[in-house]
Structure formats: structure tokens, C-alpha cells
Motif scaffolding. Structure first.
Motif, PDB file in Angstrom:
ATOM      1  N   ASP A  13      45.438  67.704 -62.818  1.00 19.51           N
ATOM      2  CA  ASP A  13      44.533  67.636 -61.671  1.00 19.51           C
ATOM      3  C   ASP A  13      45.288  67.631 -60.352  1.00 19.51           C
ATOM      4  O   ASP A  13      44.671  67.607 -59.282  1.00 19.51           O
ATOM      5  CB  ASP A  13      43.654  66.382 -61.750  1.00 19.51           C
ATOM      6  CG  ASP A  13      42.665  66.456 -62.903  1.00 19.51           C
ATOM      7  OD1 ASP A  13      42.309  67.583 -63.320  1.00 19.51           O
ATOM      8  OD2 ASP A  13      42.253  65.396 -63.394  1.00 19.51           O
ATOM      9  N   ASP A  14      46.622  67.632 -60.409  1.00 20.37           N
ATOM     10  CA  ASP A  14      47.457  67.563 -59.215  1.00 20.37           C
ATOM     11  C   ASP A  14      48.173  68.893 -58.987  1.00 20.37           C
ATOM     12  O   ASP A  14      48.334  69.693 -59.900  1.00 20.37           O
ATOM     13  CB  ASP A  14      48.518  66.462 -59.363  1.00 20.37           C
ATOM     14  CG  ASP A  14      47.897  65.109 -59.680  1.00 20.37           C
ATOM     15  OD1 ASP A  14      46.869  64.765 -59.061  1.00 20.37           O
ATOM     16  OD2 ASP A  14      48.439  64.402 -60.542  1.00 20.37           O
ATOM     17  N   THR A  15      48.614  69.100 -57.759  1.00 17.81           N
ATOM     18  CA  THR A  15      49.411  70.267 -57.409  1.00 17.81           C
ATOM     19  C   THR A  15      50.704  69.791 -56.765  1.00 17.81           C
ATOM     20  O   THR A  15      50.687  68.939 -55.877  1.00 17.81           O
ATOM     21  CB  THR A  15      48.653  71.176 -56.419  1.00 17.81           C
ATOM     22  OG1 THR A  15      47.478  71.668 -57.060  1.00 17.81           O
ATOM     23  CG2 THR A  15      49.507  72.349 -55.980  1.00 17.81           C
ATOM     24  N   VAL A  16      51.814  70.324 -57.231  1.00 20.35           N
ATOM     25  CA  VAL A  16      53.117  70.032 -56.646  1.00 20.35           C
ATOM     26  C   VAL A  16      53.408  71.159 -55.660  1.00 20.35           C
ATOM     27  O   VAL A  16      53.485  72.328 -56.049  1.00 20.35           O
ATOM     28  CB  VAL A  16      54.216  69.955 -57.723  1.00 20.35           C
ATOM     29  CG1 VAL A  16      55.564  69.651 -57.090  1.00 20.35           C
ATOM     30  CG2 VAL A  16      53.857  68.908 -58.774  1.00 20.35           C
ATOM     31  N   GLU A  17      53.531  70.811 -54.391  1.00 23.14           N
ATOM     32  CA  GLU A  17      53.776  71.796 -53.344  1.00 23.14           C
ATOM     33  C   GLU A  17      55.221  71.681 -52.872  1.00 23.14           C
ATOM     34  O   GLU A  17      55.675  70.591 -52.519  1.00 23.14           O
ATOM     35  CB  GLU A  17      52.825  71.580 -52.179  1.00 23.14           C
ATOM     36  CG  GLU A  17      52.986  72.613 -51.080  1.00 23.14           C
ATOM     37  CD  GLU A  17      52.002  72.381 -49.961  1.00 23.14           C
ATOM     38  OE1 GLU A  17      51.018  73.140 -49.878  1.00 23.14           O
ATOM     39  OE2 GLU A  17      52.225  71.437 -49.175  1.00 23.14           O
ATOM     40  N   VAL A  18      55.926  72.809 -52.868  1.00 24.73           N
ATOM     41  CA  VAL A  18      57.333  72.846 -52.469  1.00 24.73           C
ATOM     42  C   VAL A  18      57.472  73.801 -51.290  1.00 24.73           C
ATOM     43  O   VAL A  18      57.094  74.978 -51.389  1.00 24.73           O
ATOM     44  CB  VAL A  18      58.229  73.322 -53.637  1.00 24.73           C
ATOM     45  CG1 VAL A  18      59.695  73.258 -53.242  1.00 24.73           C
ATOM     46  CG2 VAL A  18      57.966  72.501 -54.895  1.00 24.73           C
ATOM     47  N   VAL A  19      58.000  73.288 -50.186  1.00 25.67           N
ATOM     48  CA  VAL A  19      58.246  74.098 -48.994  1.00 25.67           C
ATOM     49  C   VAL A  19      59.753  74.321 -48.901  1.00 25.67           C
ATOM     50  O   VAL A  19      60.523  73.360 -48.899  1.00 25.67           O
ATOM     51  CB  VAL A  19      57.713  73.400 -47.725  1.00 25.67           C
ATOM     52  CG1 VAL A  19      58.036  74.215 -46.492  1.00 25.67           C
ATOM     53  CG2 VAL A  19      56.211  73.162 -47.839  1.00 25.67           C
TER      54      VAL A  19
END
Length: 92
Positions: A13-19
Motif C-alpha cells: 500500500d506504500d510507494t518508495v519514491e527516490v529522487v
């Protein structure tokens, strides 16, 4: 082996966001596969070469996860910011 590392709890249910400030390998690994990665053994991961930023990954199941960012043996450097978006699955 040089790599950036972040450890966290997350699930589908989560999203890992990498910039990123450049191209890099972005790998989401469970604890056993992270240990194999660190020790130069065969490992499995979610993700791959991130050519665009931000990159978003969704963990396939709830648990402890490791995010590793590396340049795949290439020279240079990369900076990365990581955040877990709770209850927000990635779209697109």
C-alpha cells in the motif's frame, strides 16, 4: 563497494519514491537479498537502472526493506533522496 542505503518498513500500500541527481541503479531488497548484495553474492531485487527522477517502487509485500542506490561500478557520484509515501501506491 560504494552505495547509498536506506532501511525502512513498507508494504504494497506504500510507494518508495527516490529522487536522484543523475542516473543510477535503484534496488529494493529484502534483508536476505541485501545481505547477499553487500557480500557480492547473487541477489534478487525490485527496480533497476533509473534514468529519470523521481523513480517510484512498490514493495510486493509488507516487511523490512532496504533501498540501495549505486552506479553499477561506473565512476562518479550520485545524490539521492528517499521517502516512503504511506498508503499511496504508485501510478503510471
Amino acid at each position: 563497494m560504494n552505495f547509498l542505503h536506506q532501511e525502512f518498513e513498507a508494504g504494497p500500500d506504500d510507494t518508495v519514491e527516490v529522487v536522484l541527481d543523475g542516473q543510477a541503479n535503484v534496488m529494493l531488497l529484502d534483508p536476505a537479498n541485501f545481505e547477499n548484495y553487500r557480500n557480492g553474492r547473487s541477489f534478487r531485487y525490485h527496480g533497476g537502472l533509473a534514468r529519470y527522477s523521481p523513480t517510484r517502487l512498490v514493495p510486493p509485500h509488507q516487511g523490512r526493506w532496504h533501498l540501495a542506490v549505486d552506479l553499477g561500478g561506473q565512476g562518479g557520484s550520485v545524490r539521492a533522496g528517499v521517502r516512503v509515501l504511506r498508503g499511496m501506491t504508485a501510478t503510471g
